[in-house]
Design a protein around this motif. Structure first.
Motif, PDB file in Angstrom:
ATOM      1  N   GLY A   6       0.778  -1.224   0.000  1.00  0.00           N
ATOM      2  CA  GLY A   6       0.000   0.000   0.000  1.00  0.00           C
ATOM      3  C   GLY A   6       0.812   1.277   0.000  1.00  0.00           C
ATOM      4  O   GLY A   6       0.246   2.376   0.033  1.00  0.00           O
ATOM      5  N   HIS A  55       0.124   3.016  -4.954  1.00  0.00           N
ATOM      6  CA  HIS A  55      -1.281   2.711  -5.235  1.00  0.00           C
ATOM      7  C   HIS A  55      -1.490   2.495  -6.730  1.00  0.00           C
ATOM      8  O   HIS A  55      -0.858   3.162  -7.562  1.00  0.00           O
ATOM      9  CB  HIS A  55      -2.182   3.857  -4.751  1.00  0.00           C
ATOM     10  CG  HIS A  55      -1.999   4.178  -3.295  1.00  0.00           C
ATOM     11  ND1 HIS A  55      -2.529   3.403  -2.283  1.00  0.00           N
ATOM     12  CD2 HIS A  55      -1.321   5.202  -2.685  1.00  0.00           C
ATOM     13  CE1 HIS A  55      -2.188   3.916  -1.112  1.00  0.00           C
ATOM     14  NE2 HIS A  55      -1.459   5.015  -1.328  1.00  0.00           N
ATOM     15  N   THR A  87      -5.795   5.226 -10.610  1.00  0.00           N
ATOM     16  CA  THR A  87      -7.268   5.206 -10.645  1.00  0.00           C
ATOM     17  C   THR A  87      -7.817   5.648 -11.992  1.00  0.00           C
ATOM     18  O   THR A  87      -9.010   5.910 -12.124  1.00  0.00           O
ATOM     19  CB  THR A  87      -7.810   6.127  -9.544  1.00  0.00           C
ATOM     20  OG1 THR A  87      -7.277   7.451  -9.730  1.00  0.00           O
ATOM     21  CG2 THR A  87      -7.410   5.611  -8.166  1.00  0.00           C
TER      22      THR A  87
END
Length: 559
Positions: A29, A32, A35
Motif C-alpha cells: 500500500g 497505489h 485510478t
C-alpha cells in the motif's frame, strides 16, 4: 565480450531486485494502483509509446524524450501512473528496435539497463519533488511550486550526470557530459515550459491538459530531430556523391583502386578496415587505414563461414557481435559493417569496417557505401573493356603478336628515350610463303604463321618487341642492341626457324626466313621510318636477292 556478459547478469539481477521491491510497495500500500479509467490509461500510454519510437540517437544512446511526457504525467497525475506507463513505453520501444539477427542478444543486454534507467530517472526526481512538498494533479498549479520544481530540476541534472557515467560503465560508450546535459535541457526544461503553458487550460480535465503539453513538447522534439538529421547527413551524402564521381572518372584499374581507397578513408569512420577486390581471375586485398596491399585478412574467411549469404552485415554495439567475430578484433570496437557487392562480369567488391564509434554506420550511410561500390565496379568494368578493345586494336588476332599500329606507337616511345640506345630494327619475311599457301592451302599457311610467331617469341630477349607487320612479314624492335648484337639476335631467330620443320596436322613443312636489320646508334641520328625502310631494303637486297635464308645488315650492303 566478457564485460558485456557480466553486465547482462548484473543488469538482470538489479532489475529483479527493483521489480520485486516495486511489487512489494504496491502490495503493502505504499504505492497505489492508478485510478485512471482504461481509456485514459490507453491514451497516455500511446503518448509515451509515440515518444519512445521517435528517438534521437547520439553516439549509440537513444534519447526518446519519453522522459518529458513521463514528467508531464507525474505532475498532472501521480508517480504511479508515470512509473507504469514509462515501463510500458520502454517495452514497446525495446521490441520495436529489435533487429532479427541480434534480437535476443540486444534484448538480453539492453532491456534490464534501460528499465533500471527509466525507473531511476522518474523515481529520484519524483522523490525529491514530493519530499519538498510538491503536489501533483491540478493542484500543481495552485501551490507555491518554485522550491519543489527547483529541487526537481536539480535532481534531474544530478541524475543525468550519473547516467553519463552509467552509460560509460555499462556500454563502454563515452559521451561528453555537455551532450548529456544538453539533451536533459531539451527533455525537461522544454517540457516544464509547456507544462506551465498548459496552465491556461487547467480548468479542463487532466487528460486534455497533459495532452496539450505533450503535443507542444513533441512538436519541438520533431523540429530538433529533423534539423539534426538534415545537418548530420546532408553534407555527408553530398561528399559521397562527389566520391562516386571521382571514382567514375578514373581511367585505369590502378587509378580507380587508389581513388576508392582514398575516398573510403576520408568518408568513413573506422579504426580498422579492409577491402577485397575480385577482379576477374585475380583477388586483391587492401588495408583501408594504410591503403597498402596485404595478404587476405582472417575476417573474410570468418564471414564466409558464418554469414555466407548476407550482402550486408551490421552490428551497432559490441554486445551484438557473435563470439567468433568478436575474437578477431579489439575489445573497444563497437560498430561493425560488412558490405558485399553483387558479382557482375567477374567483378565484386567487399568492404569491412569496424571502430570504437557506436552506431557508426546508419542505414543512410550503408546505402551510400553500396552505391559507391557499384560505381567502383562499373568503373573497373569500363576500364577493362576499354583496355580489351585497346589491346585488340593493337594485336594481330592470328599470331597474337602486336600489329603494325602497336609497333609504331611503341617504337616512337622507345626512340624518344635516350637511355634505350643503340636501337635496332629487324624485318623478317618467310621464304616462299606463297608456295606454301598454293600447295597446302591458306589454313595451313595460317598455322605456319602462328608457329613462326611462337618461335620468334622463344628467342627474343625480355625487352625486345615483336609484331606482325603484314602478310608474311614480321618486325622487331631491339633496345640496347648495336650492329653486332642485332645480327646475333637475328641469326638466332633464323636458326630457330630453320632448325626444325613446321608440323601442321600430318605435314612436315620446312620453313626458312630472310632478315634485314638496321641500327640507330644514338638519339636523333635517324628517324624510325627511315630505319624501317633501311631494314626492309637489307631484307630484300642482302637477304632475298642474295639467296634467301640469311641475315643482312643495312650498313653492310654493297649496293
Amino acid at each position: 565480450m566478457t564485460h558485456f556478459r557480466k553486465m547482462s547478469v548484473l543488469g538482470w539481477s538489479i532489475w529483479s531486485i527493483l521489480f520485486i521491491l516495486t511489487i512489494g510497495l504496491f502490495i503493502t500500500g505504499v504505492l497505489h494502483i492508478p485510478t485512471l479509467d482504461p481509456l485514459s490509461l490507453i491514451l497516455i500510454s500511446l503518448l509515451v509509446i509515440i515518444f519512445q519510437l521517435d528517438s534521437i540517437e547520439l553516439k549509440g544512446v537513444y534519447f526518446t524524450f519519453s522522459e518529458s511526457i513521463v514528467l508531464i504525467l507525474f505532475l498532472f497525475f501521480d508517480f504511479e501512473t508515470a512509473l507504469i506507463v514509462n515501463q510500458i513505453g520502454l517495452l514497446v520501444f525495446q521490441f520495436a528496435n529489435l533487429t532479427p539477427k541480434v534480437a535476443l542478444r540486444r534484448f538480453r543486454f539492453t532491456y534490464p539497463w534501460n528499465a533500471i534507467t527509466a525507473f531511476l530517472e522518474i523515481t529520484i526526481p519524483a522523490v525529491v519533488y514530493l519530499a519538498l512538498g510538491g503536489e501533483t494533479g491540478l493542484d500543481f498549479y495552485s501551490q507555491d511550486s518554485f522550491i519543489p520544481l527547483l529541487g526537481l530540476f536539480i535532481a534531474i541534472v544530478l541524475n543525468t550526470v550519473v547516467q553519463k557515467y552509467q552509460v560509460k560503465w555499462w556500454f563502454r560508450v563515452d559521451i561528453s557530459l555537455r551532450d548529456f546535459l544538453s539533451i536533459a535541457f531539451y527533455t525537461y526544461i522544454v517540457s516544464l515550459f509547456f507544462i506551465l503553458a498548459a496552465s491556461f487550460f487547467r480548468e479542463t480535465n487532466l487528460l486534455v491538459v497533459s495532452s496539450i503539453a505533450a503535443a507542444l513538447t513533441f512538436f519541438i522534439k520533431r523540429l530538433l530531430i529533423q534539423k539534426g538529421r538534415q545537418d548530420a547527413y546532408k553534407s555527408l551524402i553530398e561528399q559521397y556523391d562527389e566520391a562516386k564521381e571521382a571514382v567514375s572518372l578514373s581511367q585505369s584499374e590502378a587509378q580507380a583502386i587508389e581513388v576508392f581507397l582514398s575516398q573510403c578513408e576520408q568518408l568513413n569512420h573506422f579504426d580498422e578496415g579492409y577491402v577485397e577486390f575480385k577482379l576477374f581471375e585475380r583477388t586483391l586485398y587492401f588495408d583501408l587505414t594504410s591503403r597498402q596491399p596485404i595478404e587476405r585478412p582472417p575476417v573474410f574467411r570468418l564471414l564466409e563461414m558464418t554469414h555466407p549469404l548476407e550482402p550486408v552485415l551490421e552490428y551497432e554495439m559490441r554486445f551484438e557481435w557473435d563470439m567468433l567475430l568478436s575474437d578477431e578484433f579489439h575489445d573497444d570496437y563497437h560498430s561493425f559493417l560488412s558490405i558485399r557487392s553483387e558479382e557482375h562480369d567477374g567483378i565484386r567488391t567487399w568492404i569491412v569496417m569496424t571502430g570504437e564509434q557506436v552506431y557508426g554506420y546508419p542505414r543512410v550511410i550503408q546505402q551510400e557505401i553500396i552505391k559507391l561500390l557499384k560505381s567502383f565496379n562499373r568503373t573497373i568494368s569500363r576500364c577493362h573493356e576499354r583496355d580489351r578493345l585497346y589491346t585488340e586494336s593493337r594485336t594481330d588476332s592470328l599470331t597474337l603478336l602486336a600489329n603494325a599500329r602497336a609497333f609504331y606507337e611503341y617504337g616512337i616511345q622507345q626512340i624518344s628515350d635516350v637511355s634505350m640506345y643503340p636501337i635496332s630494327v629487324a624485318m623478317l619475311d618467310i621464304d616462299f610463303f606463297k608456295k606454301i599457301n598454293d600447295t597446302h592451302g591458306h589454313q595451313v599457311g595460317d598455322q605456319v604463321l602462328q608457329e613462326f610467331g611462337r618461335r620468334i617469341r622463344q628467342v627474343l630477349r625480355t625487352d625486345d618487341f615483336a609484331a606482325r607487320y603484314g602478310g608474311e612479314e614480321f618486325i622487331l624492335l631491339l633496345n640496347h642492341c648495336d650492329v653486332h648484337q642485332a645480327i646475333e639476335v637475328a641469326e638466332r631467330i633464323r636458326h630457330q626457324i630453320e632448325a626444325k620443320a613446321f608440323q601442321v596436322d600430318d605435314l612436315n613443312i620446312p620453313v626458312t626466313a630472310s632478315i634485314g636489320v638496321d641500327t640507330i646508334q644514338s638519339f636523333g641520328s635517324k628517324r624510325l621510318d627511315d630505319t624501317i625502310r633501311n631494314a626492309d631494303r637489307a631484307l630484300y637486297v642482302g637477304g632475298k636477292y642474295a639467296g634467301r635464308n640469311r641475315v643482312a645488315h643495312f650498313d653492310h650492303l654493297t649496293t
